[in-house]
Design a protein around this motif. Sequence first.
Motif, PDB file in Angstrom:
ATOM      1  N   MET A   1      -2.500   2.909   9.376  1.00 47.81           N
ATOM      2  CA  MET A   1      -1.954   3.849  10.360  1.00 47.81           C
ATOM      3  C   MET A   1      -2.446   3.551  11.777  1.00 47.81           C
ATOM      4  SD  MET A   1       0.097   5.621   8.625  1.00 47.81           S
ATOM      5  CE  MET A   1       0.533   6.822   9.883  1.00 47.81           C
ATOM      6  N   ARG A   2      -3.593   2.891  11.895  1.00 51.47           N
ATOM      7  CA  ARG A   2      -4.135   2.566  13.215  1.00 51.47           C
ATOM      8  C   ARG A   2      -3.796   1.143  13.651  1.00 51.47           C
ATOM      9  NH1 ARG A   2     -10.275   5.028  12.342  1.00 51.47           N
ATOM     10  NH2 ARG A   2      -9.697   7.238  12.318  1.00 51.47           N
ATOM     11  N   SER A   3      -3.067   0.401  12.817  1.00 55.86           N
ATOM     12  CA  SER A   3      -2.776  -1.000  13.139  1.00 55.86           C
ATOM     13  C   SER A   3      -1.656  -1.100  14.173  1.00 55.86           C
ATOM     14  CB  SER A   3      -2.437  -1.775  11.864  1.00 55.86           C
ATOM     15  OG  SER A   3      -1.355  -1.155  11.172  1.00 55.86           O
ATOM     16  N   THR A   4      -0.424  -1.125  13.745  1.00 50.41           N
ATOM     17  CA  THR A   4       0.716  -1.173  14.656  1.00 50.41           C
ATOM     18  C   THR A   4       1.739  -0.129  14.231  1.00 50.41           C
ATOM     19  OG1 THR A   4       1.960  -2.793  13.334  1.00 50.41           O
ATOM     20  CG2 THR A   4       0.386  -3.660  14.957  1.00 50.41           C
ATOM     21  N   ARG A   5       2.598   0.243  15.148  1.00 46.37           N
ATOM     22  CA  ARG A   5       3.623   1.234  14.831  1.00 46.37           C
ATOM     23  C   ARG A   5       4.545   0.751  13.721  1.00 46.37           C
ATOM     24  NH1 ARG A   5       5.812   3.456  20.708  1.00 46.37           N
ATOM     25  NH2 ARG A   5       3.840   4.413  21.401  1.00 46.37           N
ATOM     26  N   SER A   6       4.904  -0.515  13.785  1.00 47.94           N
ATOM     27  CA  SER A   6       5.833  -1.043  12.786  1.00 47.94           C
ATOM     28  C   SER A   6       5.204  -1.034  11.395  1.00 47.94           C
ATOM     29  CB  SER A   6       6.260  -2.461  13.163  1.00 47.94           C
ATOM     30  OG  SER A   6       5.134  -3.310  13.298  1.00 47.94           O
ATOM     31  N   ASP A   7       3.935  -1.431  11.284  1.00 49.41           N
ATOM     32  CA  ASP A   7       3.267  -1.430   9.984  1.00 49.41           C
ATOM     33  C   ASP A   7       3.082  -0.012   9.463  1.00 49.41           C
ATOM     34  OD1 ASP A   7       3.003  -4.200   9.688  1.00 49.41           O
ATOM     35  OD2 ASP A   7       1.237  -4.227  10.972  1.00 49.41           O
ATOM     36  N   ALA A   8       2.704   0.907  10.348  1.00 49.23           N
ATOM     37  CA  ALA A   8       2.542   2.299   9.931  1.00 49.23           C
ATOM     38  C   ALA A   8       3.866   2.885   9.458  1.00 49.23           C
ATOM     39  CB  ALA A   8       1.975   3.126  11.089  1.00 49.23           C
TER      40      ALA A   8
ATOM     41  N   ALA B   1      12.385   1.302  -2.894  1.00 51.86           N
ATOM     42  CA  ALA B   1      11.370   1.531  -1.859  1.00 51.86           C
ATOM     43  C   ALA B   1      10.781   0.216  -1.375  1.00 51.86           C
ATOM     44  CB  ALA B   1      10.266   2.436  -2.413  1.00 51.86           C
ATOM     45  N   VAL B   2      10.456  -0.676  -2.307  1.00 51.56           N
ATOM     46  CA  VAL B   2       9.906  -1.980  -1.913  1.00 51.56           C
ATOM     47  C   VAL B   2      10.934  -2.756  -1.102  1.00 51.56           C
ATOM     48  CG1 VAL B   2       9.085  -4.205  -2.767  1.00 51.56           C
ATOM     49  CG2 VAL B   2       8.299  -2.109  -3.838  1.00 51.56           C
ATOM     50  N   GLY B   3      12.196  -2.717  -1.540  1.00 57.36           N
ATOM     51  CA  GLY B   3      13.252  -3.424  -0.814  1.00 57.36           C
ATOM     52  C   GLY B   3      13.421  -2.914   0.596  1.00 57.36           C
ATOM     53  N   ILE B   4      13.487  -1.584   0.731  1.00 58.60           N
ATOM     54  CA  ILE B   4      13.649  -0.996   2.069  1.00 58.60           C
ATOM     55  C   ILE B   4      12.407  -1.250   2.914  1.00 58.60           C
ATOM     56  CG2 ILE B   4      13.877   1.183   3.324  1.00 58.60           C
ATOM     57  CD1 ILE B   4      15.713   2.155   1.129  1.00 58.60           C
TER      58      ILE B   4
ATOM     59  N   LEU C   1       4.718   4.247   5.640  1.00 64.96           N
ATOM     60  CA  LEU C   1       5.170   5.615   5.373  1.00 64.96           C
ATOM     61  C   LEU C   1       6.543   5.646   4.714  1.00 64.96           C
ATOM     62  CD1 LEU C   1       3.999   7.428   8.641  1.00 64.96           C
ATOM     63  CD2 LEU C   1       3.008   7.626   6.365  1.00 64.96           C
ATOM     64  N   ILE C   2       7.467   4.842   5.204  1.00 61.14           N
ATOM     65  CA  ILE C   2       8.822   4.867   4.656  1.00 61.14           C
ATOM     66  C   ILE C   2       8.827   4.369   3.210  1.00 61.14           C
ATOM     67  CG2 ILE C   2       9.598   2.553   5.335  1.00 61.14           C
ATOM     68  CD1 ILE C   2      11.638   5.781   5.642  1.00 61.14           C
ATOM     69  N   THR C   3       7.981   3.374   2.893  1.00 59.94           N
ATOM     70  CA  THR C   3       7.893   2.894   1.511  1.00 59.94           C
ATOM     71  C   THR C   3       7.342   3.985   0.599  1.00 59.94           C
ATOM     72  OG1 THR C   3       7.511   0.641   2.307  1.00 59.94           O
ATOM     73  CG2 THR C   3       6.967   1.109   0.011  1.00 59.94           C
ATOM     74  N   ALA C   4       6.292   4.664   1.046  1.00 60.58           N
ATOM     75  CA  ALA C   4       5.701   5.731   0.229  1.00 60.58           C
ATOM     76  C   ALA C   4       6.690   6.868   0.006  1.00 60.58           C
ATOM     77  CB  ALA C   4       4.433   6.248   0.901  1.00 60.58           C
ATOM     78  N   LEU C   5       7.379   7.289   1.065  1.00 60.16           N
ATOM     79  CA  LEU C   5       8.312   8.413   0.948  1.00 60.16           C
ATOM     80  C   LEU C   5       9.491   8.080   0.046  1.00 60.16           C
ATOM     81  CD1 LEU C   5       8.331   9.697   4.644  1.00 60.16           C
ATOM     82  CD2 LEU C   5       7.297  10.814   2.650  1.00 60.16           C
ATOM     83  N   ILE C   6      10.034   6.879   0.172  1.00 57.46           N
ATOM     84  CA  ILE C   6      11.175   6.504  -0.670  1.00 57.46           C
ATOM     85  C   ILE C   6      10.736   6.326  -2.117  1.00 57.46           C
ATOM     86  CG2 ILE C   6      12.926   4.731  -1.063  1.00 57.46           C
ATOM     87  CD1 ILE C   6      13.028   4.303   1.935  1.00 57.46           C
TER      88      ILE C   6
ATOM     89  N   GLU D   1       0.823  -1.210   0.000  1.00 59.72           N
ATOM     90  CA  GLU D   1       0.000   0.000   0.000  1.00 59.72           C
ATOM     91  C   GLU D   1       0.859   1.262   0.000  1.00 59.72           C
ATOM     92  OE1 GLU D   1      -3.090   0.118  -0.555  1.00 59.72           O
ATOM     93  OE2 GLU D   1      -3.454  -2.036  -0.470  1.00 59.72           O
ATOM     94  N   GLY D   2       1.990   1.226   0.685  1.00 61.96           N
ATOM     95  CA  GLY D   2       2.902   2.377   0.647  1.00 61.96           C
ATOM     96  C   GLY D   2       3.461   2.579  -0.746  1.00 61.96           C
ATOM     97  N   PHE D   3       3.791   1.481  -1.394  1.00 61.51           N
ATOM     98  CA  PHE D   3       4.260   1.500  -2.775  1.00 61.51           C
ATOM     99  C   PHE D   3       3.195   2.109  -3.686  1.00 61.51           C
ATOM    100  CE2 PHE D   3       4.477  -1.111  -6.748  1.00 61.51           C
ATOM    101  CZ  PHE D   3       5.709  -0.683  -7.212  1.00 61.51           C
ATOM    102  N   THR D   4       1.946   1.699  -3.507  1.00 63.45           N
ATOM    103  CA  THR D   4       0.836   2.211  -4.312  1.00 63.45           C
ATOM    104  C   THR D   4       0.631   3.702  -4.080  1.00 63.45           C
ATOM    105  OG1 THR D   4      -0.240   0.043  -4.191  1.00 63.45           O
ATOM    106  CG2 THR D   4      -1.608   1.917  -4.841  1.00 63.45           C
ATOM    107  N   LEU D   5       0.698   4.130  -2.829  1.00 60.82           N
ATOM    108  CA  LEU D   5       0.543   5.554  -2.520  1.00 60.82           C
ATOM    109  C   LEU D   5       1.645   6.369  -3.187  1.00 60.82           C
ATOM    110  CD1 LEU D   5      -0.723   7.920  -1.006  1.00 60.82           C
ATOM    111  CD2 LEU D   5       0.626   7.274   1.005  1.00 60.82           C
ATOM    112  N   GLY D   6       2.870   5.893  -3.120  1.00 62.86           N
ATOM    113  CA  GLY D   6       3.978   6.605  -3.744  1.00 62.86           C
ATOM    114  C   GLY D   6       3.815   6.698  -5.255  1.00 62.86           C
ATOM    115  N   ILE D   7       3.396   5.607  -5.894  1.00 57.25           N
ATOM    116  CA  ILE D   7       3.176   5.616  -7.340  1.00 57.25           C
ATOM    117  C   ILE D   7       2.075   6.603  -7.702  1.00 57.25           C
ATOM    118  CG2 ILE D   7       2.286   4.245  -9.268  1.00 57.25           C
ATOM    119  CD1 ILE D   7       3.720   1.849  -8.086  1.00 57.25           C
ATOM    120  N   ALA D   8       0.993   6.586  -6.927  1.00 61.17           N
ATOM    121  CA  ALA D   8      -0.116   7.504  -7.196  1.00 61.17           C
ATOM    122  C   ALA D   8       0.350   8.951  -7.130  1.00 61.17           C
ATOM    123  CB  ALA D   8      -1.252   7.253  -6.201  1.00 61.17           C
ATOM    124  N   ALA D   9       1.161   9.263  -6.125  1.00 58.97           N
ATOM    125  CA  ALA D   9       1.662  10.633  -5.995  1.00 58.97           C
ATOM    126  C   ALA D   9       2.529  11.023  -7.192  1.00 58.97           C
ATOM    127  CB  ALA D   9       2.457  10.764  -4.698  1.00 58.97           C
TER     128      ALA D   9
END
Length: 563
Positions: free
Chosen positions: A386-393, A411-414, A397-402, A143-151
């Motif tokens: 974002m409401r699940s766990t800190r690690s998942d959130a 981004a997917v690798g990291i 976020l880090i996948t989307a930003l990268i 989902e982070g990957f998808t958000l980044g691509i959309a942006a």
Amino acid sequence: MSPTAATSAVWGNALRRTRSLLPGVSDYGETRRSWPKDLIAGVTVGIVALPLALGFGVSSGLTAEQGLITAIVAGLLAAVFGGSHVQISGPTGAMAVVLVPIVASQGPEAVVTVTLIAGIIVVAAGLLRLGRAVSFIPWPVIEGFTLGIAAIIFLQQVPFVTTPNESSPGEHSTNALVAAAQLIAEADWSYLPYSATAVAIIVACMVAAPKIHASIPGSLVGIVIVTVLAAIVENPLATIGSIPRSLPLPSIPAIDLGMIGGLLPAAATIAALAAIESLLSARVASSMSDSGAYRPDRELVGQGIASIGSSLFGGMPATGAIARTSVNIRAGGRTRLASIVHALVLLAIVLAAAAPVGRIPLAALGGVLFVTAIRMVHLTTVRAIMRSTRSDAFGFLITALITISFDLIIAVGIGMVVAAAFALRNLSRSTGVTIEEVTAAEDSHPGDDSITIVRFDGPLFFASSDRIFDEVTELDGILVVILRMSQLELVDASGARILTEVVHTLERRGITVLIKGVKDSHVDLFRHVGVLGALRDNRHLFDDLPSAIEHARSHVERASTPG
């Protein structure tokens, strides 16, 4: 089994595996019943795919013609050779995002060669049975990957709105965010009212059409309106330009052997993206439709063949497209016939309506992709992560930003590394060490306070091994330690090595170590790494706790006896 029979069995298995990757009559078993719906679905998705194919072709730094060629050729080949009955393939936003820097650095001509090499890599991945690898990518990373691509897709449409002139490669940053800022700063304000009006019409049509009727293709309606208005009202809007009235003849791309080394990283990136996106799309499609499960390895082979075919016609890389696949499923598509019809509809448009298509303003395509990018992001999904766990959130976020800042595959690798690190941390915390007294397990006996039972629970692997070593070796003032292994689950070489060091450390301090309840699945590992060999005596290994306690008491009794 005789050598001849074993060889025959091996060849038989290889033949069955190869046959499972190839098309067959069974692919169309349901067509006799579903062909009317498949025809309707194919026409529907073909109409929906037209503006997307044009838009992604232009957005990638290539031409609208190349986008159409890819949708036709790759869409047809993936339908026949792919592993999903309902997947629609063609140019996608994610691929356009990857191609922009390649076009800027290597030139448009290199894309055809890169597409061919990437297709070969994807076919090889399918033959090597790597189709299930996508299941190891965590949902928040996807989902982070998808958000980044959309942006990035959204930002890549800024040139269509701000200026009538195409920027030359290298004139602006290859980073979509930086390039968008540069283009806004250089915007032609006399051009902006016309382009913004075109975008507004497209957005209005795409938002309103589904509310009127679900089958109305809002993007196509909007493009028709904008194109007609542009023909009537004098305006400076840039258009697609002339499109050939037929497909080009296939030819093998001219490959400069000296350039292959420089093109391989780009080809590997495209191949990885094509595999990931296609498998994710096919998996989602399988969950949305009851037309049958998809075959991941065959899907890779089919998508690789699709990209190879696209390159022979001068097209760009193709992947499975979840948006068009969803349209196909909602329109009633159940077999590969719908995907084939979709490609034929696009071909008919090229043959019969190339001239009107060439008059479509680029700002209209930008409007279509603006809405497409926004629709890729589901706020309910973002909130859930974002409401699940800190690690998942954090992974999301880090996948989307990268993805936005650097590179999609990186981004997917990291993101996977971050997710794996948090998963290992949580798993290591589940490893437990419980200190038990003998009296809690058996009747009291003199000297029992000199015996300690250490029970291991959960997994014991490299992430938790040091902590376990510290906890166990801190024991003091005792004569015998019984290590209870029956509740120990996963053990790797690092965990076994730590157990060896625990035994050695305690024995050097004069503490006798007994081991109880080693599972059969752990015996070989313990023997090879040295856990069992570290025991002072091979009789210090027990199957049940009472026997271990009785032996421990005999040690304590001997130690307490003078002389």
